[in-house]
Design a protein around this motif. Sequence first.
Motif, PDB file in Angstrom:
ATOM      1  N   ASN A  73      58.427  -8.036 -26.092  1.00 36.30           N
ATOM      2  CA  ASN A  73      58.919  -6.980 -25.218  1.00 36.30           C
ATOM      3  C   ASN A  73      58.790  -5.612 -25.891  1.00 36.30           C
ATOM      4  O   ASN A  73      58.308  -4.645 -25.286  1.00 36.30           O
ATOM      5  CB  ASN A  73      60.373  -7.269 -24.837  1.00 36.30           C
ATOM      6  N   LEU A  74      59.198  -5.524 -27.144  1.00 36.43           N
ATOM      7  CA  LEU A  74      59.131  -4.258 -27.876  1.00 36.43           C
ATOM      8  C   LEU A  74      57.687  -3.823 -28.091  1.00 36.43           C
ATOM      9  O   LEU A  74      57.355  -2.646 -27.925  1.00 36.43           O
ATOM     10  CB  LEU A  74      59.852  -4.386 -29.223  1.00 36.43           C
ATOM     11  N   SER A  75      56.809  -4.767 -28.429  1.00 33.01           N
ATOM     12  CA  SER A  75      55.404  -4.404 -28.662  1.00 33.01           C
ATOM     13  C   SER A  75      54.750  -3.895 -27.382  1.00 33.01           C
ATOM     14  O   SER A  75      53.925  -2.980 -27.419  1.00 33.01           O
ATOM     15  CB  SER A  75      54.618  -5.591 -29.229  1.00 33.01           C
ATOM     16  N   GLN A  76      55.135  -4.458 -26.244  1.00 37.47           N
ATOM     17  CA  GLN A  76      54.587  -3.992 -24.973  1.00 37.47           C
ATOM     18  C   GLN A  76      55.107  -2.591 -24.633  1.00 37.47           C
ATOM     19  O   GLN A  76      54.357  -1.741 -24.151  1.00 37.47           O
ATOM     20  CB  GLN A  76      54.921  -4.981 -23.858  1.00 37.47           C
ATOM     21  N   LYS A  77      56.388  -2.345 -24.903  1.00 38.56           N
ATOM     22  CA  LYS A  77      56.965  -1.024 -24.641  1.00 38.56           C
ATOM     23  C   LYS A  77      56.336   0.053 -25.520  1.00 38.56           C
ATOM     24  O   LYS A  77      56.173   1.192 -25.102  1.00 38.56           O
ATOM     25  CB  LYS A  77      58.473  -1.039 -24.854  1.00 38.56           C
ATOM     26  N   LEU A  78      55.974  -0.327 -26.741  1.00 35.70           N
ATOM     27  CA  LEU A  78      55.394   0.630 -27.683  1.00 35.70           C
ATOM     28  C   LEU A  78      53.871   0.646 -27.637  1.00 35.70           C
ATOM     29  O   LEU A  78      53.230   1.340 -28.413  1.00 35.70           O
ATOM     30  CB  LEU A  78      55.854   0.307 -29.109  1.00 35.70           C
ATOM     31  N   ASN A  79      53.301  -0.124 -26.711  1.00 33.85           N
ATOM     32  CA  ASN A  79      51.852  -0.240 -26.559  1.00 33.85           C
ATOM     33  C   ASN A  79      51.159  -0.642 -27.862  1.00 33.85           C
ATOM     34  O   ASN A  79      50.102  -0.119 -28.212  1.00 33.85           O
ATOM     35  CB  ASN A  79      51.251   1.071 -26.031  1.00 33.85           C
ATOM     36  N   LEU A  80      51.776  -1.564 -28.585  1.00 34.55           N
ATOM     37  CA  LEU A  80      51.177  -2.058 -29.823  1.00 34.55           C
ATOM     38  C   LEU A  80      50.181  -3.162 -29.491  1.00 34.55           C
ATOM     39  O   LEU A  80      50.355  -3.905 -28.535  1.00 34.55           O
ATOM     40  CB  LEU A  80      52.254  -2.596 -30.764  1.00 34.55           C
ATOM     41  N   ASP A  81      49.160  -3.262 -30.291  1.00 31.18           N
ATOM     42  CA  ASP A  81      48.102  -4.233 -30.041  1.00 31.18           C
ATOM     43  C   ASP A  81      48.394  -5.566 -30.731  1.00 31.18           C
ATOM     44  O   ASP A  81      47.538  -6.128 -31.387  1.00 31.18           O
ATOM     45  CB  ASP A  81      46.766  -3.671 -30.517  1.00 31.18           C
ATOM     46  N   SER A  83      50.527  -7.852 -28.891  1.00 34.26           N
ATOM     47  CA  SER A  83      51.070  -8.683 -27.819  1.00 34.26           C
ATOM     48  C   SER A  83      50.349 -10.013 -27.695  1.00 34.26           C
ATOM     49  O   SER A  83      50.980 -11.055 -27.488  1.00 34.26           O
ATOM     50  CB  SER A  83      51.014  -7.950 -26.485  1.00 34.26           C
ATOM     51  N   SER A  84      49.022 -10.011 -27.835  1.00 35.91           N
ATOM     52  CA  SER A  84      48.280 -11.271 -27.699  1.00 35.91           C
ATOM     53  C   SER A  84      48.612 -12.223 -28.844  1.00 35.91           C
ATOM     54  O   SER A  84      48.672 -13.437 -28.643  1.00 35.91           O
ATOM     55  CB  SER A  84      46.773 -11.007 -27.623  1.00 35.91           C
ATOM     56  N   ASP A  85      48.832 -11.676 -30.046  1.00 39.20           N
ATOM     57  CA  ASP A  85      49.223 -12.525 -31.177  1.00 39.20           C
ATOM     58  C   ASP A  85      50.585 -13.154 -30.925  1.00 39.20           C
ATOM     59  O   ASP A  85      50.790 -14.346 -31.194  1.00 39.20           O
ATOM     60  CB  ASP A  85      49.263 -11.725 -32.478  1.00 39.20           C
ATOM     61  N   ILE A  86      51.520 -12.369 -30.434  1.00 41.47           N
ATOM     62  CA  ILE A  86      52.859 -12.891 -30.164  1.00 41.47           C
ATOM     63  C   ILE A  86      52.811 -13.907 -29.020  1.00 41.47           C
ATOM     64  O   ILE A  86      53.473 -14.948 -29.089  1.00 41.47           O
ATOM     65  CB  ILE A  86      53.840 -11.746 -29.848  1.00 41.47           C
ATOM     66  N   ASN A  87      52.026 -13.625 -28.003  1.00 44.25           N
ATOM     67  CA  ASN A  87      51.861 -14.590 -26.908  1.00 44.25           C
ATOM     68  C   ASN A  87      51.289 -15.911 -27.429  1.00 44.25           C
ATOM     69  O   ASN A  87      51.685 -16.990 -26.986  1.00 44.25           O
ATOM     70  CB  ASN A  87      50.965 -14.037 -25.805  1.00 44.25           C
ATOM     71  N   GLY A  88      50.362 -15.831 -28.374  1.00 44.71           N
ATOM     72  CA  GLY A  88      49.799 -17.045 -28.977  1.00 44.71           C
ATOM     73  C   GLY A  88      50.880 -17.851 -29.687  1.00 44.71           C
ATOM     74  O   GLY A  88      50.906 -19.082 -29.598  1.00 44.71           O
ATOM     75  N   LEU A  89      51.782 -17.175 -30.391  1.00 46.50           N
ATOM     76  CA  LEU A  89      52.876 -17.871 -31.056  1.00 46.50           C
ATOM     77  C   LEU A  89      53.817 -18.511 -30.029  1.00 46.50           C
ATOM     78  O   LEU A  89      54.271 -19.635 -30.205  1.00 46.50           O
ATOM     79  CB  LEU A  89      53.652 -16.909 -31.947  1.00 46.50           C
ATOM     80  N   LEU A  90      54.095 -17.771 -28.962  1.00 46.83           N
ATOM     81  CA  LEU A  90      54.978 -18.303 -27.930  1.00 46.83           C
ATOM     82  C   LEU A  90      54.378 -19.523 -27.226  1.00 46.83           C
ATOM     83  O   LEU A  90      55.106 -20.423 -26.815  1.00 46.83           O
ATOM     84  CB  LEU A  90      55.328 -17.209 -26.909  1.00 46.83           C
ATOM     85  N   ASP A  91      53.057 -19.549 -27.104  1.00 50.75           N
ATOM     86  CA  ASP A  91      52.400 -20.699 -26.480  1.00 50.75           C
ATOM     87  C   ASP A  91      52.627 -21.978 -27.282  1.00 50.75           C
ATOM     88  O   ASP A  91      52.555 -23.080 -26.734  1.00 50.75           O
ATOM     89  CB  ASP A  91      50.908 -20.446 -26.319  1.00 50.75           C
ATOM     90  N   ASN A  92      52.879 -21.830 -28.579  1.00 46.83           N
ATOM     91  CA  ASN A  92      53.116 -23.003 -29.425  1.00 46.83           C
ATOM     92  C   ASN A  92      54.500 -23.589 -29.235  1.00 46.83           C
ATOM     93  O   ASN A  92      54.785 -24.665 -29.747  1.00 46.83           O
ATOM     94  CB  ASN A  92      52.899 -22.656 -30.900  1.00 46.83           C
ATOM     95  N   PHE A  93      55.381 -22.897 -28.540  1.00 47.43           N
ATOM     96  CA  PHE A  93      56.714 -23.430 -28.282  1.00 47.43           C
ATOM     97  C   PHE A  93      56.607 -24.280 -27.069  1.00 47.43           C
ATOM     98  O   PHE A  93      57.095 -24.738 -26.329  1.00 47.43           O
ATOM     99  CB  PHE A  93      57.744 -22.309 -28.089  1.00 47.43           C
TER     100      PHE A  93
END
Length: 93
Positions: A73-81, A83-93
Amino acid sequence: MLILKIELQNSIHTIEKINGAYLVESKFTDDASSGEIFEFDSLLEAQNHVNNEIKEYTRLMDDLHNTLLLALNLSQKLNLDVSSDINGLLDNF
């Protein structure tokens, strides 16, 4: 004699009865050096230990999942690149 073996996604918990004592081993499947062995006088104590280990593991995984969601959420608000890495980690849950 093996009494109980519980295999979770990343951990294995066993209870064995050896010479009248109940030995509990909890270890992570991806870390061979992580195993701990505890000795208990009764099966109930051994089972309670395993239950507490599983509850603690579940709580830690829930905390990690929530932290990753906050980071996404924070990375998306700050437009940090990242998000895809974090989404990849979340997919492992």
